[in-house]
Scaffold this motif. Structure first.
Motif, PDB file in Angstrom:
ATOM      1  N   LYS A  16       0.833  -1.200   0.000  1.00  0.00           N
ATOM      2  CA  LYS A  16       0.000   0.000   0.000  1.00  0.00           C
ATOM      3  C   LYS A  16       0.873   1.258   0.000  1.00  0.00           C
ATOM      4  CE  LYS A  16      -3.470   2.336   2.790  1.00  0.00           C
ATOM      5  NZ  LYS A  16      -4.156   2.383   4.069  1.00  0.00           N
ATOM      6  N   LEU A  17       1.936   1.250   0.808  1.00  0.00           N
ATOM      7  CA  LEU A  17       2.847   2.397   0.884  1.00  0.00           C
ATOM      8  C   LEU A  17       3.488   2.682  -0.468  1.00  0.00           C
ATOM      9  CD1 LEU A  17       4.335   4.408   2.845  1.00  0.00           C
ATOM     10  CD2 LEU A  17       6.115   2.656   2.980  1.00  0.00           C
ATOM     11  N   PHE A  18       3.986   1.652  -1.144  1.00  0.00           N
ATOM     12  CA  PHE A  18       4.663   1.845  -2.419  1.00  0.00           C
ATOM     13  C   PHE A  18       3.693   2.253  -3.520  1.00  0.00           C
ATOM     14  CE2 PHE A  18       8.054  -1.264  -0.872  1.00  0.00           C
ATOM     15  CZ  PHE A  18       8.769  -0.222  -0.304  1.00  0.00           C
ATOM     16  N   GLN A  19       2.481   1.708  -3.496  1.00  0.00           N
ATOM     17  CA  GLN A  19       1.505   2.075  -4.520  1.00  0.00           C
ATOM     18  C   GLN A  19       1.044   3.518  -4.347  1.00  0.00           C
ATOM     19  OE1 GLN A  19      -1.467  -0.968  -4.173  1.00  0.00           O
ATOM     20  NE2 GLN A  19      -0.325  -2.409  -5.465  1.00  0.00           N
ATOM     21  N   GLU A  20       0.887   3.975  -3.105  1.00  0.00           N
ATOM     22  CA  GLU A  20       0.509   5.373  -2.867  1.00  0.00           C
ATOM     23  C   GLU A  20       1.627   6.318  -3.278  1.00  0.00           C
ATOM     24  OE1 GLU A  20      -0.459   5.657   1.224  1.00  0.00           O
ATOM     25  OE2 GLU A  20      -2.416   4.707   1.008  1.00  0.00           O
ATOM     26  N   GLY A  21       2.861   5.964  -2.962  1.00  0.00           N
ATOM     27  CA  GLY A  21       3.994   6.817  -3.279  1.00  0.00           C
ATOM     28  C   GLY A  21       4.247   6.935  -4.760  1.00  0.00           C
ATOM     29  N   GLY A  22       3.935   5.896  -5.528  1.00  0.00           N
ATOM     30  CA  GLY A  22       4.165   5.906  -6.967  1.00  0.00           C
ATOM     31  C   GLY A  22       3.343   6.951  -7.688  1.00  0.00           C
ATOM     32  N   ARG A  23       2.174   7.249  -7.153  1.00  0.00           N
ATOM     33  CA  ARG A  23       1.315   8.249  -7.795  1.00  0.00           C
ATOM     34  C   ARG A  23       1.818   9.669  -7.592  1.00  0.00           C
ATOM     35  NH1 ARG A  23      -3.539   5.993  -4.904  1.00  0.00           N
ATOM     36  NH2 ARG A  23      -3.507   3.875  -5.626  1.00  0.00           N
ATOM     37  N   HIS A  24       2.624   9.885  -6.566  1.00  0.00           N
ATOM     38  CA  HIS A  24       3.089  11.227  -6.247  1.00  0.00           C
ATOM     39  C   HIS A  24       4.531  11.446  -6.689  1.00  0.00           C
ATOM     40  CE1 HIS A  24      -0.589  11.691  -4.031  1.00  0.00           C
ATOM     41  NE2 HIS A  24      -0.322  10.610  -3.323  1.00  0.00           N
ATOM     42  N   SER A  25       4.987  10.686  -7.640  1.00  0.00           N
ATOM     43  CA  SER A  25       6.327  10.774  -8.229  1.00  0.00           C
ATOM     44  C   SER A  25       7.447  10.716  -7.188  1.00  0.00           C
ATOM     45  CB  SER A  25       6.458  12.031  -9.091  1.00  0.00           C
ATOM     46  OG  SER A  25       6.458  13.192  -8.303  1.00  0.00           O
ATOM     47  N   VAL A  26       7.293   9.834  -6.205  1.00  0.00           N
ATOM     48  CA  VAL A  26       8.347   9.576  -5.230  1.00  0.00           C
ATOM     49  C   VAL A  26       8.999   8.262  -5.620  1.00  0.00           C
ATOM     50  CG1 VAL A  26       8.862   9.109  -2.801  1.00  0.00           C
ATOM     51  CG2 VAL A  26       7.121  10.776  -3.417  1.00  0.00           C
ATOM     52  N   ARG A  27      10.316   8.258  -5.758  1.00  0.00           N
ATOM     53  CA  ARG A  27      11.013   7.039  -6.149  1.00  0.00           C
ATOM     54  C   ARG A  27      10.818   5.954  -5.098  1.00  0.00           C
ATOM     55  NH1 ARG A  27      12.428   7.433 -11.437  1.00  0.00           N
ATOM     56  NH2 ARG A  27      13.403   9.431 -11.843  1.00  0.00           N
ATOM     57  N   GLN A  28      10.808   4.702  -5.545  1.00  0.00           N
ATOM     58  CA  GLN A  28      10.520   3.582  -4.646  1.00  0.00           C
ATOM     59  C   GLN A  28      11.543   3.489  -3.525  1.00  0.00           C
ATOM     60  OE1 GLN A  28      10.000  -0.111  -6.631  1.00  0.00           O
ATOM     61  NE2 GLN A  28       9.617  -1.240  -4.767  1.00  0.00           N
ATOM     62  N   TRP A  29      12.815   3.771  -3.805  1.00  0.00           N
ATOM     63  CA  TRP A  29      13.842   3.644  -2.776  1.00  0.00           C
ATOM     64  C   TRP A  29      13.817   4.814  -1.792  1.00  0.00           C
ATOM     65  CZ3 TRP A  29      15.091   4.133  -8.006  1.00  0.00           C
ATOM     66  CH2 TRP A  29      15.531   5.390  -8.401  1.00  0.00           C
TER      67      TRP A  29
END
Length: 71
Positions: A16-29
């Motif tokens: 959930k954390l990674f999927q939410e962050g992907g929409r806001h152009s935050v790199r996975q690492w």
């Protein structure tokens, strides 16, 4: 080893954390709170090593084989 087997499953939380962050152009690492703590020393070592090797390459071209002085 029993603590590893009976641990809480954190996969749904991180998914959930990674999927939410992907929409806001935050790199996975760079999405977890530990990211800055882990990434900064890595980048210092990476770019420090690169800068040191470039510095010594320049000195070797000029004929100096040590870090300092006229060796």
């Amino acid at each position: 080893m029993a603590g590893f087997v009976n641990r809480e499953n954190r996969v749904p939380h991180y998914q959930k954390l990674f999927q939410e962050g992907g929409r806001h152009s935050v790199r996975q690492w760079n999405q977890t709170p530990k990211s800055k703590i882990l990434l900064r020393p890595y980048l210092v070592i990476l770019f420090g090593g690169f800068a040191g090797s470039m510095y010594m390459m320049g000195r070797m071209v000029l004929g100096h084989k040590t870090w300092f002085g006229k060796g």
